[in-house]
Design an enzyme around this catalytic site. Structure first.
Site, PDB file in Angstrom:
ATOM      1  N   ASP A 111       0.792  -1.237   0.000  1.00  0.00           N
ATOM      2  CA  ASP A 111       0.000   0.000   0.000  1.00  0.00           C
ATOM      3  C   ASP A 111       0.828   1.294   0.000  1.00  0.00           C
ATOM      4  OD1 ASP A 111       0.917   0.221   2.666  1.00  0.00           O
ATOM      5  OD2 ASP A 111      -0.879  -0.744   3.459  1.00  0.00           O
ATOM      6  N   HIS A 126       6.827  -7.553  -1.095  1.00  0.00           N
ATOM      7  CA  HIS A 126       5.767  -8.072  -1.966  1.00  0.00           C
ATOM      8  C   HIS A 126       5.353  -7.066  -3.040  1.00  0.00           C
ATOM      9  CE1 HIS A 126       4.653 -11.084   1.455  1.00  0.00           C
ATOM     10  NE2 HIS A 126       5.729 -11.421   0.798  1.00  0.00           N
ATOM     11  N   SER A 201       1.783  -8.598  11.722  1.00  0.00           N
ATOM     12  CA  SER A 201       1.901  -9.699  10.760  1.00  0.00           C
ATOM     13  C   SER A 201       1.580 -11.020  11.450  1.00  0.00           C
ATOM     14  CB  SER A 201       3.316  -9.760  10.176  1.00  0.00           C
ATOM     15  OG  SER A 201       3.419 -10.877   9.309  1.00  0.00           O
ATOM     16  N   ASN A 226       1.267  -7.161  17.941  1.00  0.00           N
ATOM     17  CA  ASN A 226       0.245  -7.768  17.090  1.00  0.00           C
ATOM     18  C   ASN A 226      -1.048  -7.989  17.873  1.00  0.00           C
ATOM     19  OD1 ASN A 226       0.205  -8.736  14.266  1.00  0.00           O
ATOM     20  ND2 ASN A 226      -0.588 -10.607  15.175  1.00  0.00           N
ATOM     21  N   ALA A 244      -1.501  -1.684  16.977  1.00  0.00           N
ATOM     22  CA  ALA A 244      -0.211  -1.030  16.732  1.00  0.00           C
ATOM     23  C   ALA A 244      -0.354   0.493  16.702  1.00  0.00           C
ATOM     24  CB  ALA A 244       0.362  -1.519  15.406  1.00  0.00           C
TER      25      ALA A 244
HETATM   26  P1  NAD Z   1      -2.098 -11.128   7.815  1.00  0.00           P
HETATM   27  O1  NAD Z   1      -3.424 -10.674   7.361  1.00  0.00           O
HETATM   28  O2  NAD Z   1      -1.731 -12.541   7.618  1.00  0.00           O
HETATM   29  O3  NAD Z   1      -1.959 -10.845   9.372  1.00  0.00           O
HETATM   30  C1  NAD Z   1      -2.229  -9.576   9.903  1.00  0.00           C
HETATM   31  C2  NAD Z   1      -1.967  -9.646  11.397  1.00  0.00           C
HETATM   32  O4  NAD Z   1      -2.095  -8.326  11.910  1.00  0.00           O
HETATM   33  C3  NAD Z   1      -2.973 -10.533  12.145  1.00  0.00           C
HETATM   34  O5  NAD Z   1      -2.246 -11.418  12.975  1.00  0.00           O
HETATM   35  C4  NAD Z   1      -3.814  -9.528  12.961  1.00  0.00           C
HETATM   36  O6  NAD Z   1      -4.163 -10.035  14.232  1.00  0.00           O
HETATM   37  C5  NAD Z   1      -2.864  -8.373  13.101  1.00  0.00           C
HETATM   38  N1  NAD Z   1      -3.516  -7.051  13.194  1.00  0.00           N
HETATM   39  C6  NAD Z   1      -4.615  -6.591  12.531  1.00  0.00           C
HETATM   40  N2  NAD Z   1      -4.843  -5.300  12.836  1.00  0.00           N
HETATM   41  C7  NAD Z   1      -3.869  -4.943  13.719  1.00  0.00           C
HETATM   42  C8  NAD Z   1      -3.549  -3.740  14.407  1.00  0.00           C
HETATM   43  N3  NAD Z   1      -4.292  -2.623  14.264  1.00  0.00           N
HETATM   44  N4  NAD Z   1      -2.476  -3.712  15.223  1.00  0.00           N
HETATM   45  C9  NAD Z   1      -1.712  -4.831  15.411  1.00  0.00           C
HETATM   46  N5  NAD Z   1      -1.967  -6.002  14.788  1.00  0.00           N
HETATM   47  C10 NAD Z   1      -3.017  -6.056  13.945  1.00  0.00           C
HETATM   48  O7  NAD Z   1      -1.008 -10.153   7.181  1.00  0.00           O
HETATM   49  P2  NAD Z   1       0.500 -10.429   6.736  1.00  0.00           P
HETATM   50  O8  NAD Z   1       1.203 -11.223   7.773  1.00  0.00           O
HETATM   51  O9  NAD Z   1       1.041  -9.124   6.312  1.00  0.00           O
HETATM   52  O10 NAD Z   1       0.393 -11.380   5.458  1.00  0.00           O
HETATM   53  C11 NAD Z   1      -0.618 -11.176   4.478  1.00  0.00           C
HETATM   54  C12 NAD Z   1      -0.175 -10.876   3.075  1.00  0.00           C
HETATM   55  O11 NAD Z   1      -1.215 -10.055   2.559  1.00  0.00           O
HETATM   56  C13 NAD Z   1       1.079 -10.082   2.917  1.00  0.00           C
HETATM   57  O12 NAD Z   1       1.791 -10.699   1.931  1.00  0.00           O
HETATM   58  C14 NAD Z   1       0.630  -8.702   2.402  1.00  0.00           C
HETATM   59  O13 NAD Z   1       1.374  -8.352   1.253  1.00  0.00           O
HETATM   60  C15 NAD Z   1      -0.763  -8.885   1.915  1.00  0.00           C
HETATM   61  N6  NAD Z   1      -1.708  -7.801   2.283  1.00  0.00           N
HETATM   62  C16 NAD Z   1      -1.297  -6.504   2.242  1.00  0.00           C
HETATM   63  C17 NAD Z   1      -2.168  -5.485   2.584  1.00  0.00           C
HETATM   64  C18 NAD Z   1      -1.668  -4.063   2.539  1.00  0.00           C
HETATM   65  O14 NAD Z   1      -0.793  -3.742   1.744  1.00  0.00           O
HETATM   66  N7  NAD Z   1      -2.171  -3.184   3.403  1.00  0.00           N
HETATM   67  C19 NAD Z   1      -3.474  -5.789   2.980  1.00  0.00           C
HETATM   68  C20 NAD Z   1      -3.878  -7.136   2.999  1.00  0.00           C
HETATM   69  C21 NAD Z   1      -2.974  -8.145   2.646  1.00  0.00           C
END
Ligand code: NAD
Length: 259
Positions: A111, A126, A201, A226, A244
């Site tokens: 993003d 990514h 993450s 997290n 966060a």
């Molecule tokens: P994930 O969705 O697997 O995990 C997100 C984690 O963040 C979860 O464990 C959740 O409990 C935690 N979380 C959610 N909101 C939070 C907050 N406000 N504060 C703290 N923790 C919070 O995400 P990932 O591990 O990044 O893997 C998913 C893949 O999806 C990545 O490869 C990423 O590129 C992609 N993705 C990216 C975006 C983006 O660019 N914003 C959005 C969705 C998915």
């Protein structure tokens, strides 16, 4: 011990470690951007799970099989990414860089919110959604305008080449290799750090999720921020459960006050 006292102690511990550190690196995932309005993949109520399985539709095999399904799925995400602004967690990481503690960010996010927040060294493992490449002639496009049109009309962006082929956003889909140079730079950063701050993450997407292990093997301390538990919590020095966008500003403010 009450949860609040436990959290305050963990925050104090994190502040002490960061204060004493000379090279902090942040490793971020989709959770850091949920307070900016972009859903993640694995939070239980995430909108991205509702209609389709992202691991199918956002895979390179799925893209080749049915690009229109990918574009239908990615359209709301593209719209949210266009509108999204950095939140307090992104801003806190920018401040941590400004006060000389944070040397780089490794992000799984597409993003671009870390660069929008002002951070200068950001390894986008990514890729990112604001660029695209023709699948036939490999011409590279800055996709800002293309995304705006795609979000508005839903029309799949196409190249101006003879074949008018589809433009694939420069994001790494499931099943694709990570960009070699970026991964090497991320590994170098992780080997050099004395603290790896892991934020938002699930740590379920490899090989990105191997980086905290590499940091650990090189003697770095691991701080996880997290909302839900991860498989890496056991090897972390500190685990802070929560938002966060609330926890990071508190930590960074206290580090700044202590300098
Ligand atoms: P994930 O969705 O697997 O995990 C997100 C984690 O963040 C979860 O464990 C959740 O409990 C935690 N979380 C959610 N909101 C939070 C907050 N406000 N504060 C703290 N923790 C919070 O995400 P990932 O591990 O990044 O893997 C998913 C893949 O999806 C990545 O490869 C990423 O590129 C992609 N993705 C990216 C975006 C983006 O660019 N914003 C959005 C969705 C998915």
């Amino acid at each position: 011990m009450s949860v609040l006292i436990e959290e305050a102690e963990s925050i104090n511990h994190a502040v002490r470690l960061i204060k004493a550190a000379s090279h902090v690196v942040a490793f971020t995932g989709a959770g850091i951007s949920t307070p900016s309005g972009i859903p993640d993949f694995r939070s239980p109520d995430s909108g991205m799970w509702k209609q389709v399985d992202p691991f199918r539709v956002a895979s390179i095999a799925g893209f080749r099989r049915d690009p229109s399904a990918f574009f239908r799925w990615v359209r709301p995400l593209a719209k949210l990414s266009l509108l999204a602004k950095p939140n307090e967690a992104h801003d806190a990481l920018f401040k941590l860089e400004q006060i000389g503690k944070l040397k780089s960010i490794i992000t799984q996010n597409i993003d671009t919110l870390h660069t929008k927040a002002g951070n200068r060294v950001v390894h986008e493992l990514h890729g990112q959604i604001h660029e695209a490449t023709c699948i036939s002639c490999y011409k590279h496009f800055s996709a800002e305008k293309l995304i705006e049109t795609f979000v508005e009309t839903g029309e799949i962006p196409r190249c101006d080449c003879e074949r008018k082929s589809i433009l694939k956003p420069n994001v790494i889909l499931f099943g694709e290799q990570l960009p070699f140079k970026t991964l090497q730079a991320a590994k170098k950063a992780v080997r050099a750090c004395d603290i790896l701050l892991v934020i938002g993450s699930s740590l379920e997407v490899a090989p990105a999720s191997d980086l905290p292990l590499l940091a650990r093997r090189n003697g770095a301390r691991i701080i996880i921020v997290n909302e839900s538990a991860t498989d890496y919590d056991r090897m972390a020095d500190i685990v802070l459960k929560g938002d966060a966008a609330k926890l990071l500003p508190t930590i960074v403010q206290q580090v700044e006050n202590a300098i």
